[in-house]
Motif scaffolding. Structure first.
Motif, PDB file in Angstrom:
ATOM      1  N   LEU A  36       0.828  -1.211   0.000  1.00  0.00           N
ATOM      2  CA  LEU A  36       0.000   0.000   0.000  1.00  0.00           C
ATOM      3  C   LEU A  36       0.860   1.258   0.000  1.00  0.00           C
ATOM      4  O   LEU A  36       0.561   2.237  -0.696  1.00  0.00           O
ATOM      5  CB  LEU A  36      -0.941  -0.011   1.211  1.00  0.00           C
ATOM      6  N   LEU A  37       1.936   1.249   0.761  1.00  0.00           N
ATOM      7  CA  LEU A  37       2.837   2.412   0.773  1.00  0.00           C
ATOM      8  C   LEU A  37       3.474   2.629  -0.589  1.00  0.00           C
ATOM      9  O   LEU A  37       3.675   3.771  -1.011  1.00  0.00           O
ATOM     10  CB  LEU A  37       3.907   2.233   1.859  1.00  0.00           C
ATOM     11  N   ALA A  41       3.015   5.995  -2.869  1.00  0.00           N
ATOM     12  CA  ALA A  41       4.189   6.758  -3.320  1.00  0.00           C
ATOM     13  C   ALA A  41       4.006   7.323  -4.723  1.00  0.00           C
ATOM     14  O   ALA A  41       4.656   8.305  -5.094  1.00  0.00           O
ATOM     15  CB  ALA A  41       5.436   5.864  -3.279  1.00  0.00           C
ATOM     16  N   HIS A  42       3.081   6.754  -5.499  1.00  0.00           N
ATOM     17  CA  HIS A  42       2.834   7.223  -6.865  1.00  0.00           C
ATOM     18  C   HIS A  42       1.616   8.145  -6.951  1.00  0.00           C
ATOM     19  O   HIS A  42       1.173   8.480  -8.049  1.00  0.00           O
ATOM     20  CB  HIS A  42       2.647   6.025  -7.792  1.00  0.00           C
ATOM     21  N   GLN A  81      -7.658   0.698  -9.043  1.00  0.00           N
ATOM     22  CA  GLN A  81      -7.711  -0.751  -8.889  1.00  0.00           C
ATOM     23  C   GLN A  81      -6.578  -1.268  -8.001  1.00  0.00           C
ATOM     24  O   GLN A  81      -6.670  -2.383  -7.472  1.00  0.00           O
ATOM     25  CB  GLN A  81      -7.649  -1.423 -10.261  1.00  0.00           C
ATOM     26  N   ALA A  82      -5.544  -0.479  -7.808  1.00  0.00           N
ATOM     27  CA  ALA A  82      -4.456  -0.889  -6.910  1.00  0.00           C
ATOM     28  C   ALA A  82      -4.955  -1.079  -5.484  1.00  0.00           C
ATOM     29  O   ALA A  82      -4.344  -1.820  -4.700  1.00  0.00           O
ATOM     30  CB  ALA A  82      -3.331   0.143  -6.949  1.00  0.00           C
ATOM     31  N   PHE A  83      -6.071  -0.423  -5.145  1.00  0.00           N
ATOM     32  CA  PHE A  83      -6.629  -0.541  -3.803  1.00  0.00           C
ATOM     33  C   PHE A  83      -7.707  -1.635  -3.705  1.00  0.00           C
ATOM     34  O   PHE A  83      -8.270  -1.845  -2.636  1.00  0.00           O
ATOM     35  CB  PHE A  83      -7.231   0.797  -3.351  1.00  0.00           C
ATOM     36  N   ALA A  84      -7.994  -2.312  -4.813  1.00  0.00           N
ATOM     37  CA  ALA A  84      -9.069  -3.307  -4.832  1.00  0.00           C
ATOM     38  C   ALA A  84      -8.891  -4.404  -3.779  1.00  0.00           C
ATOM     39  O   ALA A  84      -9.857  -4.755  -3.089  1.00  0.00           O
ATOM     40  CB  ALA A  84      -9.214  -3.910  -6.228  1.00  0.00           C
TER      41      ALA A  84
END
Length: 196
Positions: A36-37, A41-42, A81-84
């Motif tokens: 998640l970090l 960062a992006h 979607q990175a947090f899905a």
């Protein structure tokens, strides 16, 4: 980011806390936190501006944007979607449809930053938070000014990689703040919307 795996069930905080506040230490593994970090960062976070004042903390919202001046929300950028995997894990723990998680707020807290006493914006309902990188201390007090005595403040340590949920009485009859953080901290706040 690696998939999010289950680690126990949500339980009411063991130390005294307002009804409607739930807490789980160790909700995320170290690998999940690291993923998640890396995602955060992006993300370009920007200083929060409230009533013309620039706060120390920086934010980026997805799903919906709340406008403090008009006290309204508008549709924002879709939740990445990175947090899905995180949304799916939270959904499973709360037995809440993942599509009910309408907003995700990324907040960066530099050392010394705070959140003053407040209730979350009225259009939102359940407030769910995941802490990353360092710990903090939540404080709750009655929303009614006649009951805002020092003796009515409840302090709750919130550890990194933990999950907290604010709903019911803790959401409607209490307000909360965060004491100055000692080290840099990130939080991911998920919110549902009230029925219209």
């Amino acid at each position: 980011m690696a998939g999010i795996t289950g680690q126990g069930s949500l339980f009411p905080v063991e130390r005294p806390g307002p009804h409607g506040f739930s807490y789980e230490a160790g909700f995320l593994s170290e690998a999940e936190e690291e993923g998640l970090l890396e995602t955060i960062a992006h993300i370009a976070v920007r200083p929060l501006v409230f009533q013309g004042f620039e706060a120390k903390r920086k934010v980026k919202s997805f799903g919906y944007d709340y406008h403090f001046d008009s006290r309204t929300i508008t549709q924002g950028r879709p939740i990445s979607q990175a947090f899905a995997p995180l949304l799916e894990k939270v959904s499973a723990h709360l037995q809440l449809p993942v599509e009910d998680l309408k907003e995700l707020l990324v907040t960066e807290y530099p050392p010394g930053s705070v959140i003053n006493w407040h209730r979350d914006a009225p259009p939102f309902d359940v407030v769910i938070g995941v802490s990353l990188l360092s710990d903090c201390q939540f404080r709750f007090r009655p929303y009614a000014k006649s009951e805002q005595r020092r003796s009515n403040i409840i302090a709750v340590p919130v550890m990194r990689r933990s999950l907290y949920v604010i709903r019911g009485e803790a959401r409607s009859e209490r307000e909360h703040s965060i004491a100055p953080v000692q080290e840099k901290r990130y939080s991911l706040t998920l919110r549902t919307l009230k029925a219209i």
